[in-house]
Design a protein around this motif. Structure first.
Motif, PDB file in Angstrom:
ATOM      1  N   ASP A   1       0.824  -1.204   0.000  1.00 34.54           N
ATOM      2  CA  ASP A   1       0.000   0.000   0.000  1.00 34.54           C
ATOM      3  C   ASP A   1       0.864   1.261   0.000  1.00 34.54           C
ATOM      4  N   THR A   2       1.925   1.229   0.784  1.00 42.53           N
ATOM      5  CA  THR A   2       2.836   2.370   0.840  1.00 42.53           C
ATOM      6  C   THR A   2       3.519   2.587  -0.502  1.00 42.53           C
ATOM      7  N   GLU A   3       3.955   1.497  -1.131  1.00 44.17           N
ATOM      8  CA  GLU A   3       4.601   1.596  -2.438  1.00 44.17           C
ATOM      9  C   GLU A   3       3.645   2.161  -3.481  1.00 44.17           C
ATOM     10  N   LYS A   4       2.396   1.688  -3.477  1.00 41.07           N
ATOM     11  CA  LYS A   4       1.415   2.170  -4.447  1.00 41.07           C
ATOM     12  C   LYS A   4       1.123   3.651  -4.249  1.00 41.07           C
ATOM     13  N   ALA A   5       1.026   4.064  -2.989  1.00 44.60           N
ATOM     14  CA  ALA A   5       0.769   5.474  -2.694  1.00 44.60           C
ATOM     15  C   ALA A   5       1.934   6.349  -3.170  1.00 44.60           C
ATOM     16  N   ASP A   6       3.151   5.883  -2.930  1.00 41.83           N
ATOM     17  CA  ASP A   6       4.331   6.638  -3.369  1.00 41.83           C
ATOM     18  C   ASP A   6       4.394   6.719  -4.890  1.00 41.83           C
ATOM     19  N   LEU A   7       4.088   5.615  -5.559  1.00 44.45           N
ATOM     20  CA  LEU A   7       4.112   5.605  -7.024  1.00 44.45           C
ATOM     21  C   LEU A   7       3.037   6.515  -7.611  1.00 44.45           C
ATOM     22  N   ALA A   8       1.855   6.510  -6.996  1.00 43.80           N
ATOM     23  CA  ALA A   8       0.776   7.383  -7.465  1.00 43.80           C
ATOM     24  C   ALA A   8       1.155   8.843  -7.283  1.00 43.80           C
ATOM     25  N   ARG A   9       1.779   9.172  -6.160  1.00 38.45           N
ATOM     26  CA  ARG A   9       2.222  10.536  -5.893  1.00 38.45           C
ATOM     27  C   ARG A   9       3.310  10.946  -6.882  1.00 38.45           C
TER      28      ARG A   9
ATOM     29  N   GLU B   1      14.754   7.027  -6.958  1.00 36.59           N
ATOM     30  CA  GLU B   1      14.310   7.955  -5.921  1.00 36.59           C
ATOM     31  C   GLU B   1      13.630   7.233  -4.762  1.00 36.59           C
ATOM     32  N   LEU B   2      12.763   6.247  -5.085  1.00 39.50           N
ATOM     33  CA  LEU B   2      11.993   5.560  -4.058  1.00 39.50           C
ATOM     34  C   LEU B   2      12.604   4.230  -3.634  1.00 39.50           C
ATOM     35  N   GLY B   3      13.504   3.697  -4.445  1.00 41.28           N
ATOM     36  CA  GLY B   3      14.123   2.415  -4.095  1.00 41.28           C
ATOM     37  C   GLY B   3      13.224   1.226  -4.333  1.00 41.28           C
ATOM     38  N   ILE B   4      12.278   1.345  -5.262  1.00 41.20           N
ATOM     39  CA  ILE B   4      11.354   0.258  -5.576  1.00 41.20           C
ATOM     40  C   ILE B   4      11.743  -0.355  -6.917  1.00 41.20           C
ATOM     41  N   ASN B   5      11.954  -1.679  -6.934  1.00 44.04           N
ATOM     42  CA  ASN B   5      12.217  -2.368  -8.190  1.00 44.04           C
ATOM     43  C   ASN B   5      11.582  -3.745  -8.166  1.00 44.04           C
ATOM     44  N   GLU B   6      11.817  -4.527  -9.219  1.00 46.07           N
ATOM     45  CA  GLU B   6      11.161  -5.827  -9.321  1.00 46.07           C
ATOM     46  C   GLU B   6      11.658  -6.805  -8.268  1.00 46.07           C
ATOM     47  N   ILE B   7      12.836  -6.564  -7.690  1.00 42.29           N
ATOM     48  CA  ILE B   7      13.380  -7.462  -6.677  1.00 42.29           C
ATOM     49  C   ILE B   7      12.752  -7.194  -5.319  1.00 42.29           C
ATOM     50  N   THR B   8      12.634  -5.907  -4.964  1.00 42.99           N
ATOM     51  CA  THR B   8      12.161  -5.548  -3.626  1.00 42.99           C
ATOM     52  C   THR B   8      10.658  -5.304  -3.561  1.00 42.99           C
ATOM     53  N   GLN B   9       9.985  -5.254  -4.701  1.00 42.31           N
ATOM     54  CA  GLN B   9       8.558  -4.926  -4.711  1.00 42.31           C
ATOM     55  C   GLN B   9       7.754  -5.969  -3.933  1.00 42.31           C
ATOM     56  N   ALA B  10       6.818  -5.477  -3.128  1.00 39.79           N
ATOM     57  CA  ALA B  10       6.037  -6.341  -2.239  1.00 39.79           C
ATOM     58  C   ALA B  10       5.056  -7.206  -3.022  1.00 39.79           C
ATOM     59  N   ASN B  11       4.878  -8.446  -2.555  1.00 33.69           N
ATOM     60  CA  ASN B  11       3.891  -9.359  -3.120  1.00 33.69           C
ATOM     61  C   ASN B  11       3.249 -10.124  -1.963  1.00 33.69           C
TER      62      ASN B  11
END
Length: 230
Positions: free
Chosen positions: A75-83, A133-143
């Motif tokens: 949820d946090t990742e999605k909110a950051d990406l939307a922002r 900037e956010l440190g989100i990629n395919e390796i660390t992305q939450a599932n």
């Protein structure tokens, strides 16, 4: 020329953490429960029931906890990406400068940093900002679903050993059989997880044996002091 292929382990961190955590908890917590109950000298039915209850309840609890935890991260990742997507639409130039400053901070010259930022923005602006900037990629992305399933399955597999031992081990030596088999498998699990993650196996085995022995020993002492014969 031969292509140089490097072997990396960071892409295994997500599933490895959930699997190892689940298996360790399943084996150690269920064994500790059985040892605590066995130390009170009950009948086999009570020991088997304790092992079964610990296995089922623990697996469900681990899965639920992992799902909720990773869902919060998602949820946090999605909110950051939307922002970030909104900012890219409303002030693309500012975001471009921000991306360039990130690369400058990593030691790239100002001109090169801006050129890299321009090219990555043209390719996929949101991906560039998500990664750098956010440190989100395919390796660390939450599932959440995969994390929950991995925790459930690994906890169940770990807890299966003390459950089987509770069925077949001699009743009078139940505590010693539980401890012996658990320590052996904890060592194997520590070695496998360390090998899979590319870290030293010796330290992992020593660490897991020490804390496993401490947990089972304390639980046995509690069962012995406060348990009653059935």
């Amino acid at each position: 020329m031969h292509q140089h292929l490097e072997k990396h382990y960071v892409n295994r961190v997500g599933w490895l953490r959930a699997a190892v955590l689940g298996a360790n908890d399943g084996l150690l917590s269920t064994t500790s429960i059985v040892i605590g109950v066995a130390a009170a000298q009950p009948e086999r039915n009570t020991i088997v029931l304790a092992a079964l209850a610990g296995m089922i309840a623990g697996a469900l609890s681990m899965a639920a906890g992992e799902y909720v935890s990773v869902s919060s991260q998602e949820d946090t990742e999605k909110a950051d990406l939307a922002r970030e997507k909104k900012e890219l639409e409303e002030m693309p130039e500012t975001e471009l400068q921000e991306l360039a400053r990130i690369y400058e901070g990593r030691g790239v010259s100002k001109e090169t940093a801006m050129q890299v930022a321009i090219e990555l923005t043209a390719h996929d602006a949101l991906e560039a900002h998500a990664r750098d900037e956010l440190g989100i990629n395919e390796i660390t992305q939450a599932n959440p679903t995969l994390a929950a399933l991995a925790s459930f399955a690994s906890f169940g597999l770990g807890a299966l050993l003390p459950f089987i031992v509770s069925l077949v081990a001699p009743l009078q030596q139940m505590v010693y059989f539980q401890y012996g088999f658990s320590i052996i498998f904890l060592m194997l699990l520590g070695a496998v997880s360390a090998k899979t993650g590319g870290s030293p196996t010796g330290l992992a085995m020593i660490r897991i044996c020490f804390w496993g022995t401490a947990a089972m020993g304390i639980t046995a002492l509690v069962g012995h002091l406060f348990g009653t014969s059935v």
